[in-house]
Scaffold this motif. Structure first.
Motif: not given
Length: 405
Positions: A191-214
């Protein structure tokens, strides 16, 4: 890492990949190499937005060749591009990349019009992969590519919602795409591309990392709305190719004063090992030049810098990632968004003076009230409103301008 009030969680794979210069070749033992890049559609290469750039540098003729040169030098197996104008895909990019050994597809966007002139395009080396399946959503393009051994790689090419306050919308866009991808038979996912949110702190990154947003995750310095917890889980195990230790890296800036890692690359560590990530910079001096002069530039044809990574299979034939009844059967479709409400909330959050806000509302109102060809007077009024809008955009702060456009 994903930062929030409850601490930091690592989202790297099992083994930290090496990090190489943008000019270096990928490891020869890599099975799959992937590059992602928002190439800045000519439609949005506005001299007012990029007033720090010589207008000649913004011309598509000049930028097009620099883009092709970069892709040729990278020699990635899979190339995911965002902001590809539909007409330029047919006329310029597709023929040029076919000459380099690629084949590719672009989003089949039902909203394709003058208001939606660009989409995502995915290319792959024609002698290494064949296309098994593709599907498009409003913000994503998914391709299922099979290699010579029959192993399937599902590649999700994203350009997520750009409004800063729409963290929940971005997560829903990921969820709906992954729900549609899950029933496909595939052994790996990228899954790649322009997420329009920062990798280091964002809901999208958290969602992909954990399966849901903590609870406690922040995006752009504020807590993500509680509604994000209503988004169904995606059901995959994913890791970010780029890690928290790459603190000097960024993939987007305009004037060099504010920088973010908006472009992300996630993969399935159960089937792929990340061997190397490629720096967004050619060397330290290049980074300094970007910080000093911003983007685009004479050497960088977009306001984004390309990201790229190399992977290898963990075994000859990994099992399917998700199959049968496990394919997110309980996931519900994401609710339809309300564009008018989104625009209202975005304008409310925009740092404008009362005078500028009132002026923006005035010049944004269309004078046409009927569905027929506009009269010469209405055309003249539209042109005058557009001229006043451009003057207003030139007069507001860079932050406000980036939201309004």
């Amino acid at each position: 890492s994903i930062d929030g009030v409850h601490g930091t969680a690592f989202v790297l794979g099992m083994q930290t990949p090496s990090h190489i210069s943008r000019t270096c070749k990928f490891p020869p033992e890599a099975d799959i190499t992937v590059l992602s890049w928002n190439i800045l559609a000519p439609t949005w290469a506005n001299p007012l937005r990029y007033a720090h750039v010589n207008p000649a540098i913004l011309s598509w003729e000049r930028r097009h060749q620099a883009i092709i040169d970069e892709l040729s030098q990278s020699a990635s197996d899979i190339v995911c591009l965002q902001e590809v104008e539909f007409s330029l895909f047919d006329e310029d990019l597709f023929p040029a990349l076919v000459s380099l050994g690629y084949y590719g597809v672009i989003q089949k966007d039902s909203k394709r019009s003058v208001d939606h002139p660009a989409g995502n395009a995915t290319f792959w080396l024609d002698d290494k992969f064949r296309l098994e399946h593709e599907h498009s959503r409003s913000r994503t393009l998914t391709t299922l590519l099979l290699d010579a051994s029959g192993r399937g790689v599902a590649v999700v090419n994203c350009h997520l919602e750009g409004a800063p306050r729409e963290a929940v919308t971005r997560v829903k866009q990921l969820q709906s795409t992954l729900r549609q991808t899950a029933p496909l038979r595939h052994q790996a996912l990228i899954v790649t591309g322009d997420f329009n949110c920062d990798l280091r702190s964002s809901a999208s990154a958290a969602y992909l990392a954990f399966g849901a947003v903590p609870v406690g995750v922040q995006e752009w310095g504020i807590d993500v709305p509680p509604a994000v917890s209503d988004v169904p889980p995606h059901g995959y195990s994913l890791a970010s190719a780029y890690g928290a230790d790459l603190c000097d890296e960024f993939s987007f800036t305009v004037r060099g004063t504010s920088v973010w890692f908006l472009d992300q690359m996630w993969y399935s560590p159960s089937s792929l090992q990340a061997m190397a990530t490629r720096s967004t910079f050619r060397h330290a001096e290049h980074r300094c030049a970007v910080m000093q002069h911003g983007l685009p530039s004479a050497t960088d044809p977009s306001d984004h810098l390309p990201i790229a990574a190399a992977f290898r299979w963990v075994c000859d034939m990994p099992p399917d990632l998700i199959s049968g009844d496990d394919a997110l059967a309980g996931s519900a479709p994401a609710p339809t968004s309300d564009p008018a409400k989104e625009a209202e909330e975005l304008l409310a959050a925009c740092p404008l003076s009362d005078v500028h806000r009132a002026e923006w509302l005035r010049v944004s109102k269309l004078p046409l009230q009927k569905k027929q060809k506009p009269s010469p007077e209405e055309v003249a009024e539209l042109k005058e409103l557009q001229r006043q809008k451009e003057l207003l955009l030139a007069d507001v702060s860079e932050e406000a301008r980036s939201i309004l456009v």
